[in-house]
Design a protein around this motif. Structure first.
Motif, PDB file in Angstrom:
ATOM      1  N   GLU A 130       3.211 -18.447  15.844  1.00 58.81           N
ATOM      2  CA  GLU A 130       1.755 -18.384  15.933  1.00 58.81           C
ATOM      3  C   GLU A 130       1.221 -17.400  14.910  1.00 58.81           C
ATOM      4  N   ASN A 131       0.286 -17.834  14.144  1.00 58.68           N
ATOM      5  CA  ASN A 131      -0.317 -16.990  13.118  1.00 58.68           C
ATOM      6  C   ASN A 131      -1.232 -15.961  13.770  1.00 58.68           C
ATOM      7  N   ASP A 132      -1.170 -14.729  13.240  1.00 59.87           N
ATOM      8  CA  ASP A 132      -2.030 -13.670  13.786  1.00 59.87           C
ATOM      9  C   ASP A 132      -3.494 -14.055  13.753  1.00 59.87           C
ATOM     10  N   SER A 133      -3.901 -14.772  12.697  1.00 65.65           N
ATOM     11  CA  SER A 133      -5.311 -15.142  12.576  1.00 65.65           C
ATOM     12  C   SER A 133      -5.741 -16.098  13.681  1.00 65.65           C
ATOM     13  N   ASP A 134      -4.803 -16.894  14.208  1.00 64.93           N
ATOM     14  CA  ASP A 134      -5.123 -17.792  15.317  1.00 64.93           C
ATOM     15  C   ASP A 134      -5.426 -17.012  16.599  1.00 64.93           C
ATOM     16  N   TYR A 137      -9.009 -15.900  17.884  1.00 61.97           N
ATOM     17  CA  TYR A 137      -9.914 -16.821  18.579  1.00 61.97           C
ATOM     18  C   TYR A 137      -9.580 -16.918  20.074  1.00 61.97           C
ATOM     19  N   ASP A 138      -8.603 -16.129  20.520  1.00 57.23           N
ATOM     20  CA  ASP A 138      -8.273 -16.052  21.939  1.00 57.23           C
ATOM     21  C   ASP A 138      -8.993 -14.863  22.566  1.00 57.23           C
ATOM     22  N   THR A 209      -4.185  -9.906  23.284  1.00 51.35           N
ATOM     23  CA  THR A 209      -4.729 -11.099  23.905  1.00 51.35           C
ATOM     24  C   THR A 209      -4.527 -11.004  25.408  1.00 51.35           C
TER      25      THR A 209
END
Length: 218
Positions: A130-134, A137-138, A209
């Motif tokens: 999982e990309n950190d940038s994704d 959005y959590d 998150t």
């Protein structure tokens, strides 16, 4: 051996010659991989991954100078995304490894499966990190983890940057019990630049998150 999620499977139309059979025994310990090389010409999976025949593997091993840069690795295929699929040449473990072909010798190969047989029988899946940038959005929670030297300046910066409806005294008093959850259930994408600045300047925040994956500090 049963294969799932394959597009093409080509069995060998003739056995490996004596020279390659001897080389196969000399190069590899992993019996499962040796079986594939003896029995199959090529296996293409639906995710784009390809397992070579042994002759092609030897050719790629020389082409990419893998033995020069990392003597432990032996290439057995391509991921379909510019990465090589490897086993350890003299290792008794049955792990499968992935490594960008341009970084052989400089980066460490990443283990992607513990068992070659179960891996290929289940479609040779490569889990994407999982990309950190994704994660931005959590929903996330922000914690204060320590008290900085410039405490008041830190609190004022937090209030201004994060639109906090808390007084300086409220924040200060709650910082007596750390970690202190100062902002919860928010989407960090809106604040990430400010949070990175705060982290760089004060180094006393933790952004995670709701699933517990740490975003800051990195």
């Amino acid at each position: 051996m049963i294969f799932n999620n394959t597009d093409f499977i080509y069995k060998r139309d003739k056995p490996l010659n004596h020279e390659y059979l001897s080389l196969l025994e000399a190069e590899l310990i992993n019996d499962d991989v040796k079986f594939i090389f003896r029995e199959y010409q090529e296996i293409n999976f639906s995710n784009g991954l390809t397992l070579f025949d042994f002759e092609t593997a030897v050719e790629k091993q020389k082409l990419y100078e893998i033995e020069i840069y990392d003597k432990e690795l032996f290439i057995i295929g391509f991921s379909g995304g510019g990465e090589g699929v490897f086993v350890k040449r003299e290792s008794k473990n049955k792990e499968i490894y992935l490594l960008d072909l341009s970084t052989v010798g400089s980066d460490e190969a990443k283990s992607i499966a513990n068992s070659f047989t179960s891996w290929v029988e289940n479609g040779a899946v490569i889990e994407e990190e999982e990309n950190d940038s994704d994660l931005l959005y959590d929903e996330a929670n922000l914690y204060i983890t320590s008290i900085p030297k410039e405490k008041n300046k830190f609190i004022i910066t937090l209030k201004k940057k994060l639109d906090l409806n808390l007084s300086i005294s409220d924040v200060s008093n709650n910082m007596n019990k750390l970690p202190y959850l100062i902002k919860s259930n928010f989407y960090p994408i809106k604040f990430i630049d400010d949070l990175e600045e705060i982290n760089n300047n004060f180094g006393c925040i933790l952004l995670k998150t709701k699933d517990g994956i740490e975003i800051l500090p990195r």
